[in-house]
Scaffold this motif. Structure first.
Motif, short mmCIF file in Angstrom:
data_model
loop_
_atom_site.label_atom_id
_atom_site.label_comp_id
_atom_site.label_asym_id
_atom_site.label_seq_id
_atom_site.Cartn_x
_atom_site.Cartn_y
_atom_site.Cartn_z
N LEU A 30 33.53 27.65 28.67
CA LEU A 30 33.74 28.43 29.90
C LEU A 30 32.69 29.52 30.04
O LEU A 30 32.96 30.61 30.53
CB LEU A 30 35.13 29.06 29.95
CG LEU A 30 36.32 28.11 30.10
CD1 LEU A 30 37.63 28.87 29.99
CD2 LEU A 30 36.26 27.39 31.44
N ASP A 69 42.14 26.10 33.76
CA ASP A 69 41.68 27.38 33.23
C ASP A 69 41.64 28.50 34.26
O ASP A 69 40.86 29.43 34.14
CB ASP A 69 40.34 27.25 32.48
CG ASP A 69 39.45 26.15 33.01
OD1 ASP A 69 39.21 25.21 32.25
OD2 ASP A 69 39.02 26.21 34.17
N ARG A 129 42.10 34.92 36.32
CA ARG A 129 41.76 35.10 34.90
C ARG A 129 41.56 36.55 34.52
O ARG A 129 42.13 37.01 33.52
CB ARG A 129 40.52 34.26 34.55
CG ARG A 129 40.86 32.80 34.31
CD ARG A 129 40.28 32.20 33.05
NE ARG A 129 38.90 32.47 32.81
CZ ARG A 129 37.89 31.67 33.14
NH1 ARG A 129 38.12 30.55 33.78
NH2 ARG A 129 36.66 31.99 32.82
N ILE A 131 32.04 33.74 36.45
CA ILE A 131 33.20 33.20 35.74
C ILE A 131 33.29 31.70 35.99
O ILE A 131 33.26 31.25 37.14
CB ILE A 131 34.48 33.93 36.17
CG1 ILE A 131 34.46 35.36 35.63
CG2 ILE A 131 35.73 33.18 35.72
CD1 ILE A 131 35.69 36.18 35.94
N VAL A 132 33.33 30.93 34.89
CA VAL A 132 33.39 29.47 34.99
C VAL A 132 34.84 29.03 35.07
O VAL A 132 35.68 29.48 34.29
CB VAL A 132 32.71 28.82 33.77
CG1 VAL A 132 32.79 27.31 33.86
CG2 VAL A 132 31.27 29.27 33.65
N MET A 133 35.14 28.17 36.03
CA MET A 133 36.52 27.70 36.20
C MET A 133 36.46 26.24 36.60
O MET A 133 35.80 25.89 37.57
CB MET A 133 37.21 28.53 37.27
CG MET A 133 36.33 28.74 38.49
SD MET A 133 37.01 29.96 39.61
CE MET A 133 35.71 30.02 40.84
N GLY A 134 37.12 25.38 35.84
CA GLY A 134 37.00 23.95 36.11
C GLY A 134 35.53 23.57 36.11
O GLY A 134 34.80 23.89 35.17
N ALA A 191 31.84 31.11 39.80
CA ALA A 191 31.87 32.12 40.86
C ALA A 191 30.69 33.05 40.66
O ALA A 191 30.54 33.65 39.59
CB ALA A 191 33.17 32.91 40.83
#
Lengths: 817, 112
Positions: free
Chosen positions: B16, A525, A531, B56-59, B63
């Protein structure tokens, strides 16, 4: 060796092959020769194959210099640029230059390269006809592009296509005439050549295939070309790029054996044992050269021989080709098609994605590969071809590429580069002939940590750049750090911003997932860097179609307020052109009281900032502000922030025009738009410029005669004064030109790149070409902006205050006692 | 671990994304990853107490919205070169219900 007196080496030709030989020689025998280099061009040594990138505006001349003048000085080389050698006395062993310098030599190296092949056409001598061979040609083309004329390129091979694309990128209408029915027929099969032509046609190039040029039209200057079938194509610039022929003048002058090129043996010596030759000027075993890889090999052998080695011999390596047109990936190596019944062709084709690959297998070995669209496996196929590898085991999976083929036999991870398994002598950079071992030892011995350093020391990936991912992987493998390539968007991908944007458009990628899948993202993602960028690029590319992904927004854009250091938010309502009313001010005062907002401040953009609002209060604050007619000021967005104005002719005794009113119109036109970074405007009513328009992204300065539009300014850390763009006469023109520039920036600015660096990157001349000189283009930009705005102008506060959008954002998940 | 508190369902949290709730231990952020894993952390970045829920959610990482520190949702550890650790809380899924354990694991006390 130090006891031997220094010999004198004279090199004629300051190009890639000659200087590569000198570099190799210095490495092997640093003190053997006193070296003198003569170059006909007035430049240091540069990377000729990157001229097309200069033409396309992707690189500057400085970027393609291989060895700067300081390098010659440090290496003790005497360099004469702009001074071609005109005579060689091989008996007396003396060369004489145009300026009259006579230099004796013990060994002479000819590296005079090639000349453009010019067909015997009437009119080729006219001004406006150029070849595509050196910096001077490139400059001539850029000058023509600046004047925004029409171009015809003759020749549909690598060079012609890159020239045509470069000119197109510079804003010229371009037609290309090619003698054969399909493009690049020497490197591509009919299928791939057809796909290439289709893609380039969609990008606006016009093709005349099976077109034989008969003559160049015009009397005082070139005005077009006429084809044998009678068709005529008007043009102000005619670029001839049908091929090259070895430049043998010096060989002739020295009385050497000449055929098509200067004849050399396996030791790179000519018929005179003290005269060597390398590069495009030579002929070896009946073959002449136009691609770069054999040149490196020749340089290596020639340097060894000059250093006293008596066994090094040259053999032409297998060759591969790549086209340098951003966003179009073409690769070929070896045979293009089966040649007899014993050969097999394996073909894979995905028309929707524009992917095609064909492999030619002979006696269980790969002998040829043609790829279009997705060329990531090109290097792997090329290795199989060069290594004469038996592919029986891989045969069934071969066409799907390395990761799939490897996964079948040894479980390799998809898309990854297995550096550990790579042999030290595996050639990583085909352009510069650099092996994995050479890269590893440069990194460890010199303590290199960045891709640029590796490029500087080894030249790996410094030419066409195709092997950048491999070089990067080796760097990461050796240093253990994820040293990101400077041009990669983030660690999730090796692709740069521009590449991804082009791919989004060209391949019709309409979701983030599609982008990540098709372009081979390394993460499921994405990350906090890519993003938001992808979200913006998709939003910009597909207005009305792409659904904004709020999870890919930074918090400020997600909740439409600015997060502060203590986790509270600031709220800035829009004040059109800096105007407000008593009612609005009362509503703001009431909100500040009701929600106990601790700080109320006037911003630099002529509006009011309410600081210290709790997140859960945001919807109610917005609702109250909405009731008074106040909407979001987007003070948090990568988008239009504010349009600052002075009072103008309505009140000011110096005002020449209604700057406030024009500011309001601009703000009404542009509010709500998303851009690569924040955008600020200002309108000043007279040249006293009280609205400080000359440090804004777009500034308008009213004068008696109309409106001066200035662009690319910036306050902040690095102050940049705007560049003047144009003087306009009506408000409507101001709106159109401003919106057109805004759209250009929206479409081409890289995410988080403000207009100031954007303008510096593409150049003011380019902006002028797009906005001023191309009326239809400007109107199209304006129309695209308006279309995009038709989806963008919804007050995000109203949607959240009463519309229930993202309501979960502002409510606790549960109440725990 | 005795006291599991029902704090809602998986569907309450955007994929997410994150939601928050006030607890006696302070504000807790509950994260949901792209593959529907859930994690609970005290909603403070070890750097400057930034609200991680807004990042921001990633994997399996988030962050921080203030200065972009990247925090591992599972361990609470900041990603190198930054150093620090956010307190994590036990969270389990029971059917579609999310159960939060309001106990701070001793080895995961913040030391940043």
């Amino acid at each position: 060796m130090n006891s031997v007196p220094r010999q004198r080496l004279v090199v004629i030709g300051n190009g890639m092959a000659g200087m590569r030989t000198v570099e190799e020689l210095l490495r092997r025998a640093p003190v053997r020769y006193d070296i003198t280099v003569f170059g006909a061009e007035p430049h240091p040594n540069y990377n000729r194959i990157m001229l097309s990138s200069v033409l396309a505006g992707e690189k500057q001349i400085d970027d393609i210099v291989i060895n700067p003048l300081s390098w010659y000085a440090e290496a003790g080389i005497t360099l004469h640029t702009g001074d071609p050698v005109v005579a060689i006395d091989a008996k007396a062993k003396i060369v004489t230059s145009a300026s009259g310098k006579a230099v004796p030599y013990d060994k002479l190296l000819l590296a005079t390269g090639s000349k453009p092949l010019m067909p015997p056409l009437p009119g080729l001598e006219l001004p406006g006809v150029v070849a595509f061979r050196d910096i001077a040609d490139t400059d001539a083309m850029l000058k023509a592009a600046e004047a925004k004329q029409r171009a015809v390129v003759i020749g549909g091979g690598l060079l012609g296509l890159e020239a045509a694309w470069g000119l197109k990128r510079r804003g010229m209408p371009v037609a290309l005439v090619h003698l054969m029915p399909t493009l690049m027929e020497r490197q591509l099969d009919v299928e791939a050549g057809g796909m290439l032509q289709k893609d380039l046609t969609e990008r606006g190039l016009h093709f005349f295939t099976s077109g034989q040029t008969e003559r160049v039209l015009g009397e005082a200057k070139a005005e077009g070309v006429v084809l044998a079938d009678g068709r005529s194509i008007p043009a102000d610039l005619v670029v001839v790029a049908i091929g090259i022929r070895p430049n043998v003048d010096m060989g002739k002058a020295a009385g050497l054996d000449i055929n098509r090129g200067i004849v050399v043996g396996d030791d790179m010596a000519t018929s005179d044992p003290d005269i060597y030759a390398v590069g495009e000027c030579v002929e070896h075993r009946g073959q002449v050269f136009g691609l770069v890889a054999p040149l490196w090999e020749q340089a290596k052998v020639c340097a060894a021989r000059l250093a006293g080695d008596t066994v090094a011999t040259y053999a032409t390596p297998a060759l591969s080709t790549r086209l340098k047109i951003t966003g179009i990936d073409v690769f070929s190596a070896g045979k293009l098609a089966a040649e007899d019944d014993g050969d097999e062709e394996v073909v894979f084709r995905d028309a929707t994605k524009g992917v095609y690959r064909k492999l030619v297998v002979r006696d269980n070995k790969l002998v040829g590969a043609v790829m279009y669209g997705d060329v990531a496996d090109g290097g792997w196929y090329f290795d199989l071809i060069k290594g004469d590898t038996d592919v029986t085991e891989l045969r069934d999976r071969l066409i799907f590429g390395q990761s799939f083929a490897d996964a079948g036999c040894c479980g390799g991870a998809k898309g990854s580069i297995d550096v550990a398994a790579m042999a030290d002598d595996t050639q990583v950079c085909g352009c510069n002939g650099v092996s994995k071992g050479a890269i590893v030892s440069a990194i460890t011995e010199k303590g290199l940590t960045t891709l640029d350093e590796v490029r500087a020391h080894t030249k790996a990936s410094a030419s066409c750049g195709m092997c950048t991912p491999q070089v990067q992987a080796i760097l990461s493998f050796v240093t253990g750090a994820d040293a990101a390539a400077p041009e990669a968007m983030c660690k999730c991908t090796d692709h740069g911003h521009d590449f991804v944007r082009h791919a989004i458009i060209d391949q019709h990628l309409k979701t983030q997932d599609a982008v990540r899948k098709v372009l081979g993202w390394k993460t499921e993602d994405g990350c906090a860097k890519c993003r938001p960028a992808l979200n913006y690029y998709l939003l910009c590319a597909w207005p009305g179609e792409y659904v904004d992904d709020y999870r890919s927004r930074f918090i400020n854009e997600r909740v439409h307020a600015n997060i502060q250091k203590d986790g509270t938010y600031s709220v800035v309502p829009r004040m059109w052109g800096g105007l407000t009313t008593p009612d609005e001010l009362r509503a703001i005062a009431d909100v500040a009281d009701k929600f106990q907002i601790p700080t109320v401040k006037v911003t630099g953009g002529q509006r009011i900032d309410l600081l210290g609002v709790k997140k859960q209060d945001l919807p109610a604050v917005w609702a109250d502000l909405n009731k008074a007619g106040l909407v979001s000021g987007h003070a948090y967005s990568k988008g239009l922030r504010t349009v600052k104005t002075c009072v103008g002719s309505e009140w000011c005794r110096f005002g020449t025009q209604d700057s406030t009113g024009l500011g309001v119109k601009l703000e009404k036109l542009m509010w709500g738009s998303w851009t690569p970074h924040k955008v600020k405007l200002a309108v000043s009513g007279c040249p006293r410029n009280c609205a400080e328009a000359t440090i804004k992204d777009i500034g308008i300065i009213c004068v008696e005669a109309g409106y001066d539009m200035v662009i690319g300014g910036n306050g902040g850390i690095e102050v940049r004064v705007t560049d003047p763009l144009v003087r306009l006469s009506t408000e409507d023109e101001v709106l159109e030109y401003s919106a057109a520039f805004m759209q250009l920036y929206r479409e081409e600015g890289r995410y988080l790149e403000r207009t100031a660096p954007y303008v510096e990157r593409v150049g003011l001349a380019y902006i002028k070409k797009r906005i001023l000189e191309d009326d239809a283009g400007r109107k199209a930009l304006y129309a695209r902006f308006l279309f995009s705005q038709s989806y963008a102008q919804n007050d995000p506060w109203a949607e959240r205050a009463s519309g229930g959008v993202d309501s979960h954002e502002f409510q606790p998940l549960a109440v725990v006692n | 671990m005795n006291d599991w508190i029902d704090i809602g369902t998986l569907a309450d949290i955007p994929r997410l994304g994150a939601r928050t709730l006030d607890t006696p231990l302070g504000e807790v952020a509950v994260f949901r990853t792209g593959d529907d894993d859930v994690f609970a952390l005290i909603n403070k970045c070890p750097h400057k107490n930034g609200p991680l829920s807004e990042g921001i959610v990633m994997g399996r990482k988030v962050a921080c919205p203030l200065h972009n520190w990247v925090i591992d949702l599972n361990s609470g550890e900041a990603q190198a070169p930054d150093e620090g650790c956010t307190t994590t809380l036990p969270l389990k899924q029971d059917g579609d219900r999310l159960l939060l354990g309001l106990v701070v694991s001793t080895k995961k006390v913040a030391h940043g």
